[in-house]
Design an enzyme around this catalytic site. Structure first.
Site, PDB file in Angstrom:
ATOM      1  CB  VAL A 195      40.681  17.828  23.474  1.00 58.01           C
ATOM      2  CG1 VAL A 195      39.802  16.906  24.351  1.00 58.01           C
ATOM      3  CG2 VAL A 195      39.867  19.110  23.593  1.00 58.01           C
ATOM      4  CG  HIS A 202      39.740  16.612  33.569  1.00 53.41           C
ATOM      5  ND1 HIS A 202      39.236  17.182  34.359  1.00 53.41           N
ATOM      6  CD2 HIS A 202      40.632  17.302  32.737  1.00 53.41           C
ATOM      7  CE1 HIS A 202      39.511  18.575  34.473  1.00 53.41           C
ATOM      8  NE2 HIS A 202      40.354  18.673  33.278  1.00 53.41           N
ATOM      9  CD  GLU A 259      44.590  22.362  29.847  1.00 52.50           C
ATOM     10  OE1 GLU A 259      44.442  22.024  30.744  1.00 52.50           O
ATOM     11  OE2 GLU A 259      44.413  21.871  28.850  1.00 52.50           O
TER      12      GLU A 259
END
Length: 188
Positions: free
Chosen positions: A104, A112, A167
């Site tokens: 994270v 984001h 990812e």
């Protein structure tokens, strides 16, 4: 670099803020977001995202956005939750924080926050794990995202460059021109 912040400009004039563990957003950064495609996003990418998802569905696949725009507060909550999960497994705080920040992003360093990054999964395989790369939806997105101005931002074996784990679900809008250039340069 302007005031210690890295920006990239295309020939169309669109500027792209570079965000990663080494380039945090300025404290006064803000973005106007709208709700579309089941998430919040910067309207600059709305049309491209809608078209990419529509074309993916027309190919018989089931893309699903599980995360779009995130505020710094949302990111802080995500990180705190991940740190707690490691603490619950017996890690020290420093170990938990180090492990959590591999998964994270630290608040202020997540793409984001821009409203231009999306976690997209196959609705038949809604997990954010490396198995996502084997889904037909991801194979289609990885092959075609460039056509819509998106890049797979964190490809496999690039953690030392990006600072983020692989990812296979994280797509970033950069515009068609820059997406094609990035593809031609090897994808990072």
């Amino acid at each position: 670099v302007i005031d210690d912040q890295a920006y990239f400009f295309s020939s169309t004039g669109m500027n792209f803020i570079f965000v990663n563990p080494w380039h945090a957003l300025p404290d006064d950064f803000s973005v106007e977001v709208v709700q579309a495609c089941g998430t919040w996003l910067d309207p600059a990418c709305q049309e491209a995202l809608e078209k990419m998802l529509s074309d993916c569905r027309a190919a018989g696949l089931r893309p699903q956005i599980v995360s779009g725009y995130r505020s710094v507060a949302d990111q802080r909550w995500n990180l705190d939750r991940m740190v707690k999960s490691y603490l619950d497994r017996g890690y020290s705080y420093n170990q938990a924080y180090a492990a959590a920040t591999q998964i994270v992003a630290v608040p202020g360093t997540s793409e984001h926050h821009l409203g231009l990054a999306f976690d997209i999964v196959d609705s038949y395989y809604p997990k954010l794990d490396h198995g996502q790369a084997n889904t037909e939806t991801q194979k289609w997105l990885m092959e075609h995202c460039w056509e819509y101005g998106f890049i797979l931002r964190y490809p496999e074996n690039t953690t030392d460059i990006t600072g983020i784990i692989w990812e296979p679900w994280h797509y970033r809008y950069v515009g068609v021109e820059l997406a094609l250039e990035i593809r031609d340069l090897g994808g990072i």
